[in-house]
Design an enzyme around this catalytic site. Structure first.
Site: not given
Ligand code: GDP
Ligand code: MN
Length: 396
Positions: A118, A206
């Site tokens: 992530y 993101e």
């Protein structure tokens, strides 16, 4: 302004970030053509069909599917285009899918398993700095990771005076447990990602997941990007990426009328001049036992026309049980606003919810008289508390 995955990836790629390649399609036939083209360019035989909507968690909702041949590409594309995609991040009604991104399959089998990470770059408002947030736990939603295993989330703050430093990129690659070629690729990835974020005036990039393939490529498989609206004037090429179909229809209409409107979940509509007063008014509504149905700043010129468009916007929300108008007459005179409210009310015929009007400032007394003598179902107040009490009274 939020972007679609394919648009976010375009920006990433323009700054040298390695991405999972894809072509956007609006029909199953276009999807098949896209898949053929990708096979020519990348050699991939398998493709992923990904719904393009402004919401994450598409995989969980059935909006991301693997196609092992062209027949499946066509079949999955026709299934996903036009579907109502419900994910953990959409409302219960879901979001209509207008287009899909056909991508190369990057999870090809190899000597070792691919790894998912992530990574996001965002503005941390409390420290007034940009920050890179990253984790070894990619692929799942970061809120769950934060709740269950917070020690697996790392952050790196960026000093605005010097920008991202090379040692910081290396630290990130190290903390992700990488070495050798993968380590080098990750530092390149982080550096390019941060450049993309800052050069595009974004407030969020993101990437979940960032994938390390079995042959040590590091690539962005997903992209959630928010560009700062206030900087759009210097990015004409991004401005055209706005997809109004994805935005709240009432908010879009408000913007066209020059009103600053944000849709909320509560039951008391509010119409206020000035953002600070609007925030205070929302607090007041909460204290009175209500929940604000919206944030609405009508700006400096609260004339009849603006007041009327504001009423209309507020009344589009079926949850609204009362409207609180809170206007400070500094530049604009209260009596003119009051007349504007009465005119708007009369123009609109009947309004089925009680209206509480608090006007304070220049000519507040005359304004109160105008409201009280109008014969309309409108309560007037001059003091803040008075207005709150009236909101409480009409809600109970
Ligand atoms: P999200 O569900 O909206 O976050 O969409 P993502 O773009 O993150 O995709 C969801 C999931 O699909 C990823 O976490 C991957 O596990 C899977 N996925 C994405 N791309 C590929 C691919 O190229 N091949 C395979 N086999 N799976 C993929
Ligand atoms: Mn994702």
């Amino acid at each position: 302004m939020n972007l679609h995955e394919y648009q976010g990836k375009e920006i990433l790629s323009s700054f040298g970030v390695d991405i999972q390649r894809g072509i956007v399609a609006e029909t199953p036939a276009e999807a098949v053509a896209a898949a053929k083209k990708l096979t020519e360019e990348t050699g991939t035989g398998w493709h992923v069909i990904k719904a393009q909507v402004h919401a994450g968690g598409r995989g969980k909702g059935g909006g991301v599917k693997l196609a092992k041949n062209l027949e499946q590409v066509e079949q999955l594309a026709s299934q996903i285009i036009g579907m109502n995609l419900i994910t953990p991040q959409t409302s219960a009604e879901g979001k209509k899918v207008h287009q899909v991104l056909v991508t190369e399959d990057v999870y090809y089998p190899g000597a070792s398993e691919p790894e998912e990470y992530y990574m996001s770059v965002l503005l941390n408002r409390s420290i007034g700095r940009n920050m890179i947030m990253y984790s070894t736990e990619g692929g799942m939603d970061i809120e769950t990771v934060a709740e269950k295993t917070p020690h697996l989330i790392f952050t790196e703050e960026i000093d605005p005076a010097v920008g991202l430093q090379a040692f910081q990129a290396r630290k990130i690659a190290f903390n992700l447990g990488l070495s050798g070629q993968a380590f080098k690729q990750m530092t390149k990835f982080v550096t390019a990602l941060y450049t993309a974020y800052s050069k595009s005036d974004a407030s969020l990039f993101e990437i979940n997941p960032v994938l390390k393939t079995s042959d040590d490529r590091v690539i962005a498989v997903d992209a959630k990007v928010t560009i700062d609206d206030n900087a759009l004037y210097r990015h004409k090429d991004y401005e055209v990426m706005r997809d109004l179909r994805e935005e709240n229809a009432v908010e879009v209409e408000a913007k066209e009328s020059g009103l600053n409107y944000v849709d909320l979940d509560g039951n008391v509509g509010c119409m206020v001049n000035g953002a600070g007063l609007a925030m205070a008014t929302m607090d007041l509504i909460k204290q009175a036992g209500g929940e604000p149905a919206n944030f609405l700043d009508v700006g400096g010129t609260a004339d009849a026309e603006r007041v009327e468009s504001a009423f209309k916007l507020i009344l589009k929300d079926p949850n609204v049980k009362a409207i609180l108008v809170n206007i400070f007459g500094g530049i604009v005179r209260c009596d003119r606003v009051a007349q504007g409210i009465v005119d708007a009310y009369n123009n609109m015929g009947t309004i089925h919810v009680p209206i509480i009007v608090r006007l304070q400032g220049t000519n507040a007394d005359i304004a109160k008289e105008i409201i009280d003598n109008s014969g309309l179902d409108v309560y007037s107040a001059i003091e803040f508390q008075e207005a709150a009490d009236k909101v409480q009274a009409v809600l109970s």
